[in-house]
Motif scaffolding. Structure first.
Motif, PDB file in Angstrom:
ATOM      1  N   ARG A  17       0.818  -1.198   0.000  1.00 24.72           N
ATOM      2  CA  ARG A  17       0.000   0.000   0.000  1.00 24.72           C
ATOM      3  C   ARG A  17       0.858   1.256   0.000  1.00 24.72           C
ATOM      4  O   ARG A  17       1.732   1.435   0.835  1.00 24.72           O
ATOM      5  CB  ARG A  17      -0.910   0.001   1.235  1.00 24.72           C
ATOM      6  CG  ARG A  17      -1.968  -1.106   1.197  1.00 24.72           C
ATOM      7  CD  ARG A  17      -2.746  -1.153   2.481  1.00 24.72           C
ATOM      8  NE  ARG A  17      -3.773  -2.186   2.411  1.00 24.72           N
ATOM      9  CZ  ARG A  17      -4.483  -2.601   3.452  1.00 24.72           C
ATOM     10  NH1 ARG A  17      -4.270  -2.090   4.649  1.00 24.72           N
ATOM     11  NH2 ARG A  17      -5.402  -3.531   3.303  1.00 24.72           N
ATOM     12  N   GLU A  19      -0.782   4.219  -0.025  1.00 27.28           N
ATOM     13  CA  GLU A  19      -1.662   5.165   0.638  1.00 27.28           C
ATOM     14  C   GLU A  19      -2.612   4.371   1.524  1.00 27.28           C
ATOM     15  O   GLU A  19      -2.765   3.170   1.342  1.00 27.28           O
ATOM     16  CB  GLU A  19      -2.447   5.980  -0.391  1.00 27.28           C
ATOM     17  CG  GLU A  19      -3.298   5.130  -1.309  1.00 27.28           C
ATOM     18  CD  GLU A  19      -4.000   5.967  -2.360  1.00 27.28           C
ATOM     19  OE1 GLU A  19      -5.230   5.833  -2.472  1.00 27.28           O
ATOM     20  OE2 GLU A  19      -3.319   6.739  -3.046  1.00 27.28           O
ATOM     21  N   THR A  43     -13.313   4.052  -2.619  1.00 28.62           N
ATOM     22  CA  THR A  43     -12.361   4.375  -3.683  1.00 28.62           C
ATOM     23  C   THR A  43     -11.144   3.487  -3.515  1.00 28.62           C
ATOM     24  O   THR A  43     -10.419   3.578  -2.523  1.00 28.62           O
ATOM     25  CB  THR A  43     -11.938   5.848  -3.616  1.00 28.62           C
ATOM     26  OG1 THR A  43     -13.094   6.680  -3.773  1.00 28.62           O
ATOM     27  CG2 THR A  43     -10.925   6.168  -4.714  1.00 28.62           C
ATOM     28  N   SER A  45      -7.761   2.404  -5.367  1.00 28.16           N
ATOM     29  CA  SER A  45      -6.877   2.797  -6.466  1.00 28.16           C
ATOM     30  C   SER A  45      -5.852   1.729  -6.810  1.00 28.16           C
ATOM     31  O   SER A  45      -5.277   1.755  -7.902  1.00 28.16           O
ATOM     32  CB  SER A  45      -6.158   4.103  -6.122  1.00 28.16           C
ATOM     33  OG  SER A  45      -5.409   3.954  -4.921  1.00 28.16           O
ATOM     34  N   GLU A  46      -5.590   0.794  -5.893  1.00 29.41           N
ATOM     35  CA  GLU A  46      -4.617  -0.263  -6.153  1.00 29.41           C
ATOM     36  C   GLU A  46      -5.035  -1.527  -5.426  1.00 29.41           C
ATOM     37  O   GLU A  46      -5.732  -1.474  -4.401  1.00 29.41           O
ATOM     38  CB  GLU A  46      -3.213   0.154  -5.715  1.00 29.41           C
ATOM     39  CG  GLU A  46      -3.119   0.513  -4.250  1.00 29.41           C
ATOM     40  CD  GLU A  46      -1.731   1.008  -3.868  1.00 29.41           C
ATOM     41  OE1 GLU A  46      -0.793   0.778  -4.651  1.00 29.41           O
ATOM     42  OE2 GLU A  46      -1.601   1.605  -2.798  1.00 29.41           O
ATOM     43  N   PRO A 121      -9.218  -2.870  -7.413  1.00 30.13           N
ATOM     44  CA  PRO A 121      -9.735  -1.731  -8.183  1.00 30.13           C
ATOM     45  C   PRO A 121     -10.396  -2.170  -9.482  1.00 30.13           C
ATOM     46  O   PRO A 121     -10.216  -3.290  -9.956  1.00 30.13           O
ATOM     47  CB  PRO A 121      -8.462  -0.924  -8.473  1.00 30.13           C
ATOM     48  CG  PRO A 121      -7.386  -1.968  -8.555  1.00 30.13           C
ATOM     49  CD  PRO A 121      -7.761  -3.027  -7.557  1.00 30.13           C
ATOM     50  N   THR A 123     -10.442  -1.973 -13.406  1.00 31.38           N
ATOM     51  CA  THR A 123      -9.457  -1.701 -14.454  1.00 31.38           C
ATOM     52  C   THR A 123     -10.106  -1.934 -15.806  1.00 31.38           C
ATOM     53  O   THR A 123     -11.033  -2.725 -15.943  1.00 31.38           O
ATOM     54  CB  THR A 123      -8.222  -2.621 -14.316  1.00 31.38           C
ATOM     55  OG1 THR A 123      -8.643  -3.978 -14.353  1.00 31.38           O
ATOM     56  CG2 THR A 123      -7.502  -2.362 -13.008  1.00 31.38           C
ATOM     57  N   ALA A 130     -14.914  -1.838  -8.873  1.00 34.62           N
ATOM     58  CA  ALA A 130     -13.986  -2.260  -7.824  1.00 34.62           C
ATOM     59  C   ALA A 130     -14.711  -3.210  -6.885  1.00 34.62           C
ATOM     60  O   ALA A 130     -15.936  -3.179  -6.764  1.00 34.62           O
ATOM     61  CB  ALA A 130     -13.471  -1.041  -7.065  1.00 34.62           C
TER      62      ALA A 130
END
Length: 286
Positions: A17, A19, A43, A45-46, A121, A123, A130
């Motif tokens: 991670r 974040e 949210t 993101s990864e 997430p 993609t 997600a």
């Protein structure tokens, strides 16, 4: 359907991670269906993974069998995509091609009994949404207490991975179905109409040659009792418990004919999971 869901929802490798991850609370103890609590939309993101607890069973082997229970939900609205807890766990081979890169990476080095949380997430080349996923790693071998078998049955030894090795039977075969517990499990009882997940090895009484084995084919299998299953197998598994290992000696009269040949069959079956009968089956019986 399972592979399709994983293929569309899990493709990007889980990464450390960079974040803070969205907050997801997972409740439910070992052996219980998990409940996921979060405030959608999340949210993500990864792709990330977290071990909620480490199991006490053996470490998973790459390219080996793995049996999974899981719950997969959308991150945007919290809706359920798919779960296995109301049925039976799903067997896989521990490779990225079968499980996807994310799930394979998350399971690498884990042990049986572990529970993991994955945040995945959306993609462009996988899924339009997600997702949040909890995975439980189930045993692929019986774990019950040993039971002393009756005399006259073939001896059984276990390989390191739990595969039963059945000694060549001696003497005349029994004329009726024999059901002998070798390990007595502490799980749910198999009832008529259940779906069961098992590992099994079967040999011919006449010469000890193998005629079928899930261990050779690559891992556990699930089937409905009474749906194209040998009558002796279905009858022999009734009232047995999850975690048990059971020897069944099935004469031709109980379905011991294989490929047109009649022979008494000796099966050693590890009972890994069972589900309640489907509602329509209960209605038909009632």
């Amino acid at each position: 359907m399972l592979v399709a869901v994983l293929a569309t929802a899990l493709l990007v490798g889980c990464s450390p991670r960079s974040e803070p991850a969205p907050e997801v609370d997972v409740t439910g103890g070992a052996g219980e269906e998990p409940s996921l609590e979060y405030t959608p939309p999340l949210t993500i993101s990864e792709a990330t993974s977290e071990v909620l607890w480490e199991g006490t069973g053996p470490e998973l082997e790459d390219s080996g069998p793995v049996l999974l229970d899981y719950r997969l939900q959308r991150a945007d609205d919290g809706s359920l995509v798919e779960e296995t807890y109301s049925t039976v766990p799903k067997p896989f081979t521990l490779t990225p091609e079968v499980l996807s890169a994310d799930l394979h990476e998350a399971l690498d080095g884990r042990t049986v009994g572990s529970r993991l949380l994955l945040l995945l997430p959306a993609t462009s080349d996988t899924s339009s949404f997600a997702s949040v996923m909890v995975v439980d790693v189930r045993p692929t071998r019986a774990w019950g207490e040993p039971v002393e078998p009756r005399e006259g049955l073939p001896a059984v030894t276990l390989a390191e991975d739990g595969e039963p090795l059945i000694e060549t039977p001696q003497g005349d075969p029994p004329r009726s179905l024999v059901v002998q517990a070798l390990l007595r499990g502490d799980g749910d009882q198999v009832v008529e109409g259940s779906t069961v997940t098992v590992q099994y090895t079967g040999v011919r009484w006449s010469d000890g040659s193998m005629y079928d084995s899930s261990w050779v084919q690559g891992g556990p299998e699930s089937f409905d009792l009474g749906s194209g299953v040998l009558p002796g197998l279905a009858e022999g598994l009734l009232e047995q418990t999850v975690g048990s290992q059971v020897m069944l000696v099935i004469p031709p009269e109980s379905g011991g004919a294989v490929g047109g040949e009649e022979d008494t069959l000796v099966l050693v079956v590890d009972i890994l999971a069972t589900s309640a009968p489907a509602p329509d089956a209960l209605t038909e019986e009632g």
